[in-house]
Design an enzyme around this catalytic site. Structure first.
Site, PDB file in Angstrom:
ATOM      1  N   TYR A 118      -7.832   4.719  10.578  1.00 56.88           N
ATOM      2  CA  TYR A 118      -6.551   5.185  11.074  1.00 56.88           C
ATOM      3  C   TYR A 118      -6.039   6.328  10.210  1.00 56.88           C
ATOM      4  O   TYR A 118      -6.436   6.484   9.054  1.00 56.88           O
ATOM      5  CB  TYR A 118      -5.542   4.026  11.070  1.00 56.88           C
ATOM      6  CG  TYR A 118      -5.395   3.350   9.722  1.00 56.88           C
ATOM      7  CD1 TYR A 118      -4.509   3.832   8.759  1.00 56.88           C
ATOM      8  CD2 TYR A 118      -6.154   2.229   9.404  1.00 56.88           C
ATOM      9  CE1 TYR A 118      -4.382   3.239   7.524  1.00 56.88           C
ATOM     10  CE2 TYR A 118      -6.034   1.620   8.156  1.00 56.88           C
ATOM     11  CZ  TYR A 118      -5.151   2.122   7.224  1.00 56.88           C
ATOM     12  OH  TYR A 118      -5.038   1.525   5.996  1.00 56.88           O
TER      13      TYR A 118
ATOM     14  N   TYR B 230     -10.677  -9.730  -0.009  1.00 57.72           N
ATOM     15  CA  TYR B 230     -10.262  -9.755   1.391  1.00 57.72           C
ATOM     16  C   TYR B 230     -11.463 -10.302   2.153  1.00 57.72           C
ATOM     17  O   TYR B 230     -12.483  -9.628   2.311  1.00 57.72           O
ATOM     18  CB  TYR B 230      -9.888  -8.360   1.867  1.00 57.72           C
ATOM     19  CG  TYR B 230      -9.377  -8.302   3.304  1.00 57.72           C
ATOM     20  CD1 TYR B 230      -8.780  -9.399   3.914  1.00 57.72           C
ATOM     21  CD2 TYR B 230      -9.492  -7.127   4.042  1.00 57.72           C
ATOM     22  CE1 TYR B 230      -8.306  -9.336   5.211  1.00 57.72           C
ATOM     23  CE2 TYR B 230      -9.020  -7.048   5.343  1.00 57.72           C
ATOM     24  CZ  TYR B 230      -8.436  -8.161   5.924  1.00 57.72           C
ATOM     25  OH  TYR B 230      -7.978  -8.101   7.212  1.00 57.72           O
TER      26      TYR B 230
ATOM     27  N   SER C 224      -8.530   0.407   2.406  1.00 56.08           N
ATOM     28  CA  SER C 224      -9.899   0.823   2.694  1.00 56.08           C
ATOM     29  C   SER C 224      -9.980   2.280   3.133  1.00 56.08           C
ATOM     30  O   SER C 224     -11.019   2.929   2.942  1.00 56.08           O
ATOM     31  CB  SER C 224     -10.509  -0.083   3.761  1.00 56.08           C
ATOM     32  OG  SER C 224      -9.738  -0.055   4.946  1.00 56.08           O
TER      33      SER C 224
ATOM     34  N   HIS D 198       0.847  -1.188   0.000  1.00 54.06           N
ATOM     35  CA  HIS D 198       0.000   0.000   0.000  1.00 54.06           C
ATOM     36  C   HIS D 198       0.884   1.240   0.000  1.00 54.06           C
ATOM     37  O   HIS D 198       2.005   1.213   0.529  1.00 54.06           O
ATOM     38  CB  HIS D 198      -0.895   0.043   1.236  1.00 54.06           C
ATOM     39  CG  HIS D 198      -1.704  -1.199   1.454  1.00 54.06           C
ATOM     40  ND1 HIS D 198      -2.735  -1.582   0.629  1.00 54.06           N
ATOM     41  CD2 HIS D 198      -1.627  -2.145   2.424  1.00 54.06           C
ATOM     42  CE1 HIS D 198      -3.268  -2.704   1.080  1.00 54.06           C
ATOM     43  NE2 HIS D 198      -2.605  -3.075   2.160  1.00 54.06           N
TER      44      HIS D 198
ATOM     45  N   ARG E  29     -10.500  -4.823  -6.025  1.00 51.38           N
ATOM     46  CA  ARG E  29     -10.563  -5.448  -4.708  1.00 51.38           C
ATOM     47  C   ARG E  29     -11.968  -5.355  -4.128  1.00 51.38           C
ATOM     48  O   ARG E  29     -12.607  -4.306  -4.164  1.00 51.38           O
ATOM     49  CB  ARG E  29      -9.578  -4.769  -3.756  1.00 51.38           C
ATOM     50  CG  ARG E  29      -9.356  -5.549  -2.456  1.00 51.38           C
ATOM     51  CD  ARG E  29      -8.471  -4.808  -1.500  1.00 51.38           C
ATOM     52  NE  ARG E  29      -7.898  -5.706  -0.499  1.00 51.38           N
ATOM     53  CZ  ARG E  29      -7.358  -5.309   0.640  1.00 51.38           C
ATOM     54  NH1 ARG E  29      -7.311  -4.017   0.927  1.00 51.38           N
ATOM     55  NH2 ARG E  29      -6.863  -6.180   1.505  1.00 51.38           N
TER      56      ARG E  29
ATOM     57  N   HIS F  12      -4.269 -12.850   1.814  1.00 52.78           N
ATOM     58  CA  HIS F  12      -3.838 -13.278   3.136  1.00 52.78           C
ATOM     59  C   HIS F  12      -4.173 -14.741   3.436  1.00 52.78           C
ATOM     60  O   HIS F  12      -4.915 -15.056   4.373  1.00 52.78           O
ATOM     61  CB  HIS F  12      -4.437 -12.350   4.194  1.00 52.78           C
ATOM     62  CG  HIS F  12      -4.164 -10.894   3.946  1.00 52.78           C
ATOM     63  ND1 HIS F  12      -2.993 -10.434   3.346  1.00 52.78           N
ATOM     64  CD2 HIS F  12      -4.907  -9.774   4.191  1.00 52.78           C
ATOM     65  CE1 HIS F  12      -3.029  -9.114   3.262  1.00 52.78           C
ATOM     66  NE2 HIS F  12      -4.181  -8.692   3.763  1.00 52.78           N
TER      67      HIS F  12
ATOM     68  N   ASP G 159       2.456  -7.085   2.425  1.00 56.42           N
ATOM     69  CA  ASP G 159       1.458  -6.289   3.146  1.00 56.42           C
ATOM     70  C   ASP G 159       2.076  -5.018   3.723  1.00 56.42           C
ATOM     71  O   ASP G 159       1.543  -4.429   4.664  1.00 56.42           O
ATOM     72  CB  ASP G 159       0.776  -7.112   4.253  1.00 56.42           C
ATOM     73  CG  ASP G 159      -0.562  -6.517   4.687  1.00 56.42           C
ATOM     74  OD1 ASP G 159      -1.180  -5.795   3.895  1.00 56.42           O
ATOM     75  OD2 ASP G 159      -0.974  -6.770   5.838  1.00 56.42           O
TER      76      ASP G 159
END
Length: 267
Positions: free
Chosen positions: A30, A136, A58, A17, A105, A160, A225
């Protein structure tokens, strides 16, 4: 392996990312710190990684500006996976493809993610461009994903380790769902170990990694990741530490094939 004479290493990190704290983020998420393309390129090169797949986080919803801007910096080198809604235009999709986007995604874990209704609406347009759908999702949602992909013409790419955390038993129905997805041509990302109820060095996941590899065959890719949003910004795990479980579980030769497989999935 490291880069020399300005050569681009051939390996792929298929899940990273990029963040910019000046870019508008959705409320309730966050607050990301600056994590940009030069930083991850520098971190990845010593492991023989020269190609990155930028995945829309996201926190930015369907605003893919940062990914598209980053892809434009290195034409043809990296790839992207975006988040779009059903109102996206064909011209927008075509421009994304030109820049290197190869998938969309869908997020069944976060409440901001696209779900089955959007999948059905977008599937024909994504298939026409040769894109895939990245999920995901939790392990208990794999059967739903298999139902959606049946006859869609779209490959599923499962984030994942397909959500197969360390508490999943050998007889869990998720394994049968994964087998069905494998028969449909799905791929799995070996990534996000710390999202699977495992702690470093993640040896508790080795058996799961081997079983997933046996089920999926060659359709495996690896993702770091990075920048590891499950960790505080000043306490990130070493980049190589999330690669080592692949080598330890599968051996050097198989791991090398996984590191190179992004060239196939993201062609």
């Amino acid at each position: 392996m490291s880069a020399s004479n300005n050569a681009i290493p051939s390996g792929w990190d298929c899940h990273v990312h990029v963040f910019d704290p000046a870019h508008p983020a959705q409320a309730g998420h966050y607050r990301p710190v600056l994590r940009d393309m030069p930083e991850i390129e520098q971190a990845a090169a010593p492991l023989g990684i020269g190609h990155l797949v930028l995945v829309q986080p996201s926190v930015y919803g369907t605003d893919n500006t940062l990914i598209l801007r980053s892809l434009a910096r290195r034409p043809g080198r990296h790839r992207g996976v975006v988040v779009v809604d059903t109102a996206v235009t064909d011209a927008e999709l075509d421009n994304m493809h030109r820049l290197g986007v190869r998938g969309v995604r869908f997020n069944l874990v976060s409440p901001v993610g696209n779900g089955p209704e959007a999948f059905r609406a977008l599937a024909p347009r994504l298939a026409a461009r040769g894109w895939h759908v990245q999920w995901y999702a939790r392990h208990d949602q794999l059967a739903t994903i298999a139902d959606l992909h049946e006859g869609s013409g779209l490959a599923a790419v499962l984030d994942h380790l397909a959500g197969l955390h360390v508490g999943i038993g050998r007889d869990d129905p998720a394994w049968n769902a994964l087998q069905r997805l494998a028969g449909q041509g799905a791929w799995v990302k070996l990534s996000g170990w710390y999202r699977l109820q495992a702690g470093a060095p993640y040896d508790t996941l080795h058996a799961h990694i081997r079983r997933v590899a046996q089920t999926l065959g060659e359709r495996l890719v690896w993702g770091s990741d990075w920048p590891h949003t499950a960790f505080p910004p000043d306490a990130l795990p070493p980049y190589g530490s999330v690669w080592h479980p692949v080598v330890q579980a599968l051996g050097e030769n198989r791991a090398a094939a996984v590191r190179a497989a992004g060239a196939l999935l993201y062609a």
